[in-house]
Motif scaffolding. Structure first.
Motif, PDB file in Angstrom:
ATOM      1  N   LYS A 170       0.830  -1.199   0.000  1.00 28.77           N
ATOM      2  CA  LYS A 170       0.000   0.000   0.000  1.00 28.77           C
ATOM      3  C   LYS A 170       0.868   1.255   0.000  1.00 28.77           C
ATOM      4  CE  LYS A 170      -3.904   2.368   0.603  1.00 28.77           C
ATOM      5  NZ  LYS A 170      -3.451   3.699   0.999  1.00 28.77           N
ATOM      6  N   SER A 177      -6.531  -4.545   9.036  1.00 33.61           N
ATOM      7  CA  SER A 177      -7.165  -3.480   8.258  1.00 33.61           C
ATOM      8  C   SER A 177      -6.939  -3.675   6.768  1.00 33.61           C
ATOM      9  CB  SER A 177      -6.599  -2.114   8.664  1.00 33.61           C
ATOM     10  OG  SER A 177      -6.648  -1.951  10.054  1.00 33.61           O
ATOM     11  N   ARG A 178      -7.996  -3.505   5.999  1.00 34.65           N
ATOM     12  CA  ARG A 178      -7.884  -3.544   4.546  1.00 34.65           C
ATOM     13  C   ARG A 178      -7.289  -2.231   4.035  1.00 34.65           C
ATOM     14  NH1 ARG A 178     -12.760  -3.196   3.422  1.00 34.65           N
ATOM     15  NH2 ARG A 178     -13.291  -5.385   3.788  1.00 34.65           N
ATOM     16  N   GLY A 179      -6.419  -2.336   3.030  1.00 31.43           N
ATOM     17  CA  GLY A 179      -5.843  -1.136   2.436  1.00 31.43           C
ATOM     18  C   GLY A 179      -4.801  -0.477   3.311  1.00 31.43           C
ATOM     19  N   ASP A 203      -1.897  -5.592   4.011  1.00 26.13           N
ATOM     20  CA  ASP A 203      -2.324  -6.103   2.711  1.00 26.13           C
ATOM     21  C   ASP A 203      -1.123  -6.731   2.017  1.00 26.13           C
ATOM     22  OD1 ASP A 203      -4.925  -5.405   2.891  1.00 26.13           O
ATOM     23  OD2 ASP A 203      -4.936  -3.985   1.235  1.00 26.13           O
ATOM     24  N   GLU A 209      -4.157 -12.715   3.154  1.00 30.37           N
ATOM     25  CA  GLU A 209      -5.055 -12.885   2.016  1.00 30.37           C
ATOM     26  C   GLU A 209      -6.439 -13.165   2.592  1.00 30.37           C
ATOM     27  OE1 GLU A 209      -5.625 -15.701  -1.959  1.00 30.37           O
ATOM     28  OE2 GLU A 209      -3.804 -15.856  -0.733  1.00 30.37           O
ATOM     29  N   ASP A 210      -7.357 -12.261   2.349  1.00 24.17           N
ATOM     30  CA  ASP A 210      -8.664 -12.299   3.005  1.00 24.17           C
ATOM     31  C   ASP A 210      -9.363 -13.645   2.811  1.00 24.17           C
ATOM     32  OD1 ASP A 210     -10.728 -10.876   4.501  1.00 24.17           O
ATOM     33  OD2 ASP A 210     -11.924 -11.014   2.666  1.00 24.17           O
ATOM     34  N   LEU A 262      -9.615  -9.270   6.392  1.00 27.02           N
ATOM     35  CA  LEU A 262      -9.351  -7.838   6.274  1.00 27.02           C
ATOM     36  C   LEU A 262     -10.653  -7.064   6.414  1.00 27.02           C
ATOM     37  CD1 LEU A 262      -6.875  -7.981   3.244  1.00 27.02           C
ATOM     38  CD2 LEU A 262      -6.278  -7.566   5.642  1.00 27.02           C
ATOM     39  N   CYS A 263     -10.580  -5.955   7.167  1.00 22.15           N
ATOM     40  CA  CYS A 263     -11.743  -5.126   7.464  1.00 22.15           C
ATOM     41  C   CYS A 263     -11.376  -3.665   7.250  1.00 22.15           C
ATOM     42  CB  CYS A 263     -12.154  -5.351   8.921  1.00 22.15           C
ATOM     43  SG  CYS A 263     -13.506  -4.320   9.528  1.00 22.15           S
ATOM     44  N   GLU A 264     -12.316  -2.869   6.805  1.00 22.98           N
ATOM     45  CA  GLU A 264     -12.072  -1.432   6.698  1.00 22.98           C
ATOM     46  C   GLU A 264     -11.710  -0.870   8.065  1.00 22.98           C
ATOM     47  OE1 GLU A 264     -14.306   2.738   5.363  1.00 22.98           O
ATOM     48  OE2 GLU A 264     -15.454   0.887   5.567  1.00 22.98           O
TER      49      GLU A 264
END
Length: 400
Positions: free
Chosen positions: A185, A329-331, A335, A339-340, A346-348
């Protein structure tokens, strides 16, 4: 190989190893492999007024930011630690997060060159972690050690490129041979601003091999109900929001969460404990030594930290190494490691409703499916031991 590593963040063994240890983990592994490693640790120093203010508000600053707060000026030092030669240089700046004075940087470069010469040390690699002032210093050292490969590792501190260097960054950009990033990221964000890089790499950290469980203690025969959060209790990490998600999922309050760490958000957590009558469900553990946290991970089903602005997040990997199902956390910084749905989830960042839905999704899986995710997490950590991460890092520093 002679490696010179420069960083403004390095642990201080004389003060209980305060400060992030990420650079030292790499350096000591390189020494074990037979390389000659010297570290320059730039310790920021400020006008005396700031130390008076720090003494008055030390706890407040530390709990709000999670940063190490110094109450007096550093005088510098030179010592050996785990086979790594460390030269700590006090470097003056007028305000926190501001520029270091040019005269101080110039003086420090002369001190580095002199110290290297006294020790017959000519670096093959010069690598700096964090932009300020490492970008300027590494570029200047390239003039002296022209045959050395130069590299900078960015930890998510992209705003400093503009605030510290402005348009002058473009000149430095061309003078550095390699650019490393703590996560995919961070590299993506960098390349959006400055274009595709010819030479770049991801600089992942690892865990000690002895941190990885030899036998998974988790069976996951029942739905998740034992959770853990490990990290600083600060706003951008959203520790208190986890309670909202758990209350949403477990209306019968059949859960437990251990909070490991300190910080100002503990007050918010305590308010939520009172609001939802969770005195039996929420356990505040405070800070715990790294090795002792292993038992906490072994006793938990799931580790959650849905933080924002996380350059990497070593605690995620530590939890995975013990077989915890991990929600990151996603993003953000993890990341590419998680791997979700395969080796974690992964969560916002800060999204309590999505977090609640992810927990429900995990609980809807079979025990075999949950165990498979746990085993994949352990497998991932085996690929990222301290040694493997340090070897990968060094291989990336050697331009083919």
């Amino acid at each position: 190989m002679n490696i010179l590593l420069l960083s403004t963040i390095y642990p201080l063994p004389s003060k209980g190893n305060r400060g992030t240890s990420v650079c030292h983990y790499f350096a000591k592994e390189w020494v074990k492999e037979g390389h000659n490693v010297r570290v320059v640790h730039y310790q920021a120093v400020y006008p005396f007024f700031f130390y008076w203010a720090a003494r008055v508000a030390q706890n407040l600053i530390a709990t709000k930011t999670g940063a190490v707060v110094y109450t007096k000026r550093d005088r510098g030092a030179q010592y050996e630690w785990d086979g790594v030669q460390v030269l700590r240089i006090p470097l003056f700046k007028l305000i926190p997060h501001g520029k270091f004075l040019s005269i101080a940087i110039n003086k420090s470069i002369k001190e580095i060159i002199k110290n290297n010469a006294e020790n017959s040390f000519i670096p093959d690699i010069v690598v700096g972690h964090f932009p300020n002032p490492q970008i300027a210093v590494v570029a200047r050292l390239k003039r002296v050690y022209s045959s050395a490969t130069t590299a900078i590792v960015i930890h998510g501190d992209l705003d400093q490129l503009k605030s510290i260097y402005g348009e002058g960054f473009k000149d430095f950009y061309r003078k550095i041979d390699l650019w490393g990033f703590r996560s995919k990221k961070v590299r993506e964000d960098f390349e959006k601003k400055y274009g595709k890089l010819r030479h770049s790499f991801i600089c992942y950290s690892g865990v000690p091999a002895n941190y990885i469980t030899e036998s998974n203690t988790h069976s996951f025969k029942n739905p998740l109900n034992k959770f853990i959060y490990v990290g600083e209790m600060i706003k951008r990490k959203y520790p208190a929001e986890i309670i909202e998600a758990l209350v949403n999922v477990y209306e019968d309050k059949n859960f437990r969460i251990d909070y490991v760490g300190n910080g100002r958000e503990l007050e918010t957590i305590k308010l939520k404990m009172e609001k939802y009558l969770l005195q039996k469900q929420v356990v505040i553990c405070g800070r715990i030594p790294r090795d002792e946290i292993k038992a906490k991970y072994d006793n938990a089903d799931c580790m959650i930290m849905i933080s924002r602005g996380e350059a990497y997040g070593l605690v995620y990997l530590e939890a995975m190494a013990r077989g915890c199902i991990t929600i990151a956390s996603r993003g953000e910084g993890f990341d590419g490691v998680i791997e979700d749905g395969v080796n974690g989830f992964l969560c916002e960042a800060g999204n309590t409703q999505e977090l609640a839905n992810i927990i429900r999704k995990i609980n809807a899986l079979t025990s075999e499916e949950r165990l498979a995710i746990s085993e994949k997490a352990i497998e991932t950590s085996r690929r990222l031991t301290d040694k493997n991460a340090a070897d990968l890092y060094l291989n990336n520093l050697i331009i083919k």
